[in-house]
Design a protein around this motif. Sequence first.
Motif, PDB file in Angstrom:
ATOM      1  N   LEU A  73     -35.800  74.120 -13.937  1.00 23.34           N
ATOM      2  CA  LEU A  73     -35.077  73.096 -13.197  1.00 23.34           C
ATOM      3  C   LEU A  73     -34.542  72.076 -14.195  1.00 23.34           C
ATOM      4  O   LEU A  73     -35.303  71.451 -14.927  1.00 23.34           O
ATOM      5  N   LEU A  74     -33.211  71.921 -14.218  1.00 19.74           N
ATOM      6  CA  LEU A  74     -32.602  70.982 -15.155  1.00 19.74           C
ATOM      7  C   LEU A  74     -32.417  69.598 -14.548  1.00 19.74           C
ATOM      8  O   LEU A  74     -32.634  68.585 -15.197  1.00 19.74           O
ATOM      9  N   MET A  75     -31.982  69.571 -13.295  1.00 23.13           N
ATOM     10  CA  MET A  75     -31.700  68.296 -12.656  1.00 23.13           C
ATOM     11  C   MET A  75     -32.133  68.355 -11.193  1.00 23.13           C
ATOM     12  O   MET A  75     -32.180  69.432 -10.605  1.00 23.13           O
ATOM     13  N   GLY A  76     -32.408  67.208 -10.640  1.00 28.21           N
ATOM     14  CA  GLY A  76     -32.770  67.161  -9.232  1.00 28.21           C
ATOM     15  C   GLY A  76     -33.655  65.976  -8.942  1.00 28.21           C
ATOM     16  O   GLY A  76     -34.216  65.357  -9.847  1.00 28.21           O
ATOM     17  N   THR A  77     -33.784  65.668  -7.683  1.00 36.53           N
ATOM     18  CA  THR A  77     -34.584  64.515  -7.293  1.00 36.53           C
ATOM     19  C   THR A  77     -36.069  64.770  -7.526  1.00 36.53           C
ATOM     20  O   THR A  77     -36.517  65.911  -7.543  1.00 36.53           O
ATOM     21  N   ASP A  78     -36.823  63.688  -7.714  1.00 39.25           N
ATOM     22  CA  ASP A  78     -38.262  63.854  -7.878  1.00 39.25           C
ATOM     23  C   ASP A  78     -39.019  63.539  -6.594  1.00 39.25           C
ATOM     24  O   ASP A  78     -40.222  63.706  -6.536  1.00 39.25           O
ATOM     25  N   HIS A  79     -38.301  63.063  -5.556  1.00 38.95           N
ATOM     26  CA  HIS A  79     -38.998  62.805  -4.304  1.00 38.95           C
ATOM     27  C   HIS A  79     -38.017  62.713  -3.133  1.00 38.95           C
ATOM     28  O   HIS A  79     -36.810  62.577  -3.326  1.00 38.95           O
ATOM     29  N   MET A  80     -38.549  62.830  -1.939  1.00 42.10           N
ATOM     30  CA  MET A  80     -37.812  62.622  -0.705  1.00 42.10           C
ATOM     31  C   MET A  80     -38.676  61.739   0.186  1.00 42.10           C
ATOM     32  O   MET A  80     -39.896  61.825   0.138  1.00 42.10           O
ATOM     33  N   VAL A 120     -43.032  58.181   4.678  1.00 41.26           N
ATOM     34  CA  VAL A 120     -43.741  59.386   4.261  1.00 41.26           C
ATOM     35  C   VAL A 120     -42.972  59.916   3.059  1.00 41.26           C
ATOM     36  O   VAL A 120     -41.764  60.137   3.137  1.00 41.26           O
ATOM     37  N   VAL A 121     -43.651  60.099   1.934  1.00 38.56           N
ATOM     38  CA  VAL A 121     -42.980  60.499   0.700  1.00 38.56           C
ATOM     39  C   VAL A 121     -43.421  61.896   0.276  1.00 38.56           C
ATOM     40  O   VAL A 121     -44.615  62.205   0.254  1.00 38.56           O
ATOM     41  N   TYR A 122     -42.433  62.731  -0.037  1.00 37.88           N
ATOM     42  CA  TYR A 122     -42.657  64.067  -0.580  1.00 37.88           C
ATOM     43  C   TYR A 122     -42.297  64.005  -2.067  1.00 37.88           C
ATOM     44  O   TYR A 122     -41.122  64.012  -2.431  1.00 37.88           O
ATOM     45  N   SER A 123     -43.289  63.928  -2.931  1.00 40.65           N
ATOM     46  CA  SER A 123     -43.058  63.852  -4.374  1.00 40.65           C
ATOM     47  C   SER A 123     -43.057  65.252  -4.958  1.00 40.65           C
ATOM     48  O   SER A 123     -44.101  65.919  -4.990  1.00 40.65           O
ATOM     49  N   ILE A 124     -41.897  65.697  -5.398  1.00 44.06           N
ATOM     50  CA  ILE A 124     -41.772  67.052  -5.940  1.00 44.06           C
ATOM     51  C   ILE A 124     -42.370  67.058  -7.340  1.00 44.06           C
ATOM     52  O   ILE A 124     -41.923  66.334  -8.224  1.00 44.06           O
ATOM     53  N   ALA A 125     -43.365  67.869  -7.532  1.00 44.49           N
ATOM     54  CA  ALA A 125     -44.089  67.892  -8.801  1.00 44.49           C
ATOM     55  C   ALA A 125     -44.735  69.265  -8.958  1.00 44.49           C
ATOM     56  O   ALA A 125     -44.928  69.970  -7.973  1.00 44.49           O
ATOM     57  N   PRO A 126     -45.112  69.706 -10.104  1.00 44.91           N
ATOM     58  CA  PRO A 126     -44.903  68.982 -11.351  1.00 44.91           C
ATOM     59  C   PRO A 126     -43.571  69.351 -12.005  1.00 44.91           C
ATOM     60  O   PRO A 126     -42.981  70.376 -11.668  1.00 44.91           O
ATOM     61  N   PHE A 127     -43.107  68.517 -12.912  1.00 45.78           N
ATOM     62  CA  PHE A 127     -41.964  68.836 -13.758  1.00 45.78           C
ATOM     63  C   PHE A 127     -42.489  69.165 -15.145  1.00 45.78           C
ATOM     64  O   PHE A 127     -43.441  68.564 -15.594  1.00 45.78           O
TER      65      PHE A 127
END
Length: 215
Positions: free
Chosen positions: A139-146, A162-169
């Motif tokens: 993954l090169l680019m993109g949001t880290d959360h919604m 309510v937070v969805y934290s996309i991890a890990p990078f």
Amino acid sequence: MKFVTAVVSAGVLLSSATAWAESFPLAGAFSTDGAFTCLRSLACTGSGTSSVKLGSGSTTATLTFNGVDTTLDIDNVARPVTLGHFQVTGSPGFTFPTRPNPTTPILRFNFKIRETSPVEGTRGKDLWFGPGGKPDLPLLMGTDHMSFGLTTSSPGFRYDAVVYSIAPFPFKISGNGVTDFTARVGVVPEPATFVLVGGGLAAAIAARRRRRALA
């Protein structure tokens, strides 16, 4: 006297912050899906769908996203949750197509999450993958959360989202097999909570400095 008052105020606010760590469950429910977009100069078919075929000749692979439809308990302690799965079925020795520029994405994925509880709503985020040329696709680019707006309360404090934290990078899709797409999910307090706690501490520190200066 000012210092004592400030310390008491800060103590009350900090006790609220401590309460923030206590469990506060919400019933959550959501489903996910997504679609790939084939970018220029890439051997790719199926653009605009959840499954694309990459490569050409004897080196090809099918990349598919499988969404989820799930329920979960959400509280103020972020917990790992599976948002979906990237599945790749490739020919022997398959590597993802590449481009000369290592910072140029070769594939875009539009991820969507539809939440039905505790609030109803849909969020979409673009993720950009590349440059390829390896058994995995980073993954090169993109949001880290919604986040989904939320106004609810438990004893003494309110929650903002309510937070969805996309991890890990960094996140990488395997050239063969299944790669889970995960996030850490939890609720966060409204910004005023932090402002109040920070303000209480600042007042206590300022009052203490004034007292020392007078002494």
